[in-house]
Write an enzyme that holds these catalytic residues in place. Structure first.
Site, PDB file in Angstrom:
ATOM      1  CB  SER A  70      -0.950   0.011   1.193  1.00  0.00           C
ATOM      2  OG  SER A  70      -0.225  -0.037   2.399  1.00  0.00           O
ATOM      3  NE  ARG A  71       5.609   5.135   3.516  1.00  0.00           N
ATOM      4  CZ  ARG A  71       6.814   5.126   4.017  1.00  0.00           C
ATOM      5  NH1 ARG A  71       7.268   4.068   4.630  1.00  0.00           N
ATOM      6  NH2 ARG A  71       7.588   6.177   3.925  1.00  0.00           N
ATOM      7  CE1 TYR A  91       5.134   8.323  -5.092  1.00  0.00           C
ATOM      8  CE2 TYR A  91       5.349   5.946  -5.094  1.00  0.00           C
ATOM      9  CZ  TYR A  91       5.520   7.158  -5.710  1.00  0.00           C
ATOM     10  OH  TYR A  91       6.102   7.210  -6.945  1.00  0.00           O
ATOM     11  CG  HIS A  92       0.668   7.571   0.982  1.00  0.00           C
ATOM     12  ND1 HIS A  92       0.028   8.508   0.245  1.00  0.00           N
ATOM     13  CD2 HIS A  92       0.480   6.402   0.336  1.00  0.00           C
ATOM     14  CE1 HIS A  92      -0.555   7.935  -0.793  1.00  0.00           C
ATOM     15  NE2 HIS A  92      -0.294   6.661  -0.763  1.00  0.00           N
TER      16      HIS A  92
END
Length: 92
Positions: A70-71, A91-92
């Site tokens: 997810s990241r 990301y994030h």
């Protein structure tokens, strides 16, 4: 064929299997993705179920990404049928 890397840890993992430059939990999926990328002739060859192939925008407009989790993403571009600028991005 993979011609160049941006991320030294992914390059080391690809060449030796050492996980020191990546998150070890990503090893299995990353190994599959890099093996497929090495034989891919274009972005659509990376459209495996669950990998969520997508084009990038902005300054990376000519690049593509697949999900590691997810990241994290494996990003790359193609030049003359070869993968180039392979990167490992959070990301994030």
């Amino acid at each position: 064929m993979i011609r160049s890397f941006r991320h030294k840890g992914v390059e080391t993992f690809y060449r030796t299997g050492a996980t020191s430059g990546i998150q070890a939990k990503h090893g299995k999926r990353l190994r599959l993705q890099l093996a497929r990328l090495d034989v891919a002739r274009g972005p659509n060859d990376m459209a495996a179920p669950g990998w969520r192939l997508h084009p990038l925008k902005g300054r990376l407009a000519d690049h593509w990404a697949v999900w590691i989790d997810s990241r994290w993403r494996l990003t790359f571009a193609f030049q003359n049928g070869d993968a180039v600028l392979v990167d490992y991005r959070g990301y994030h």
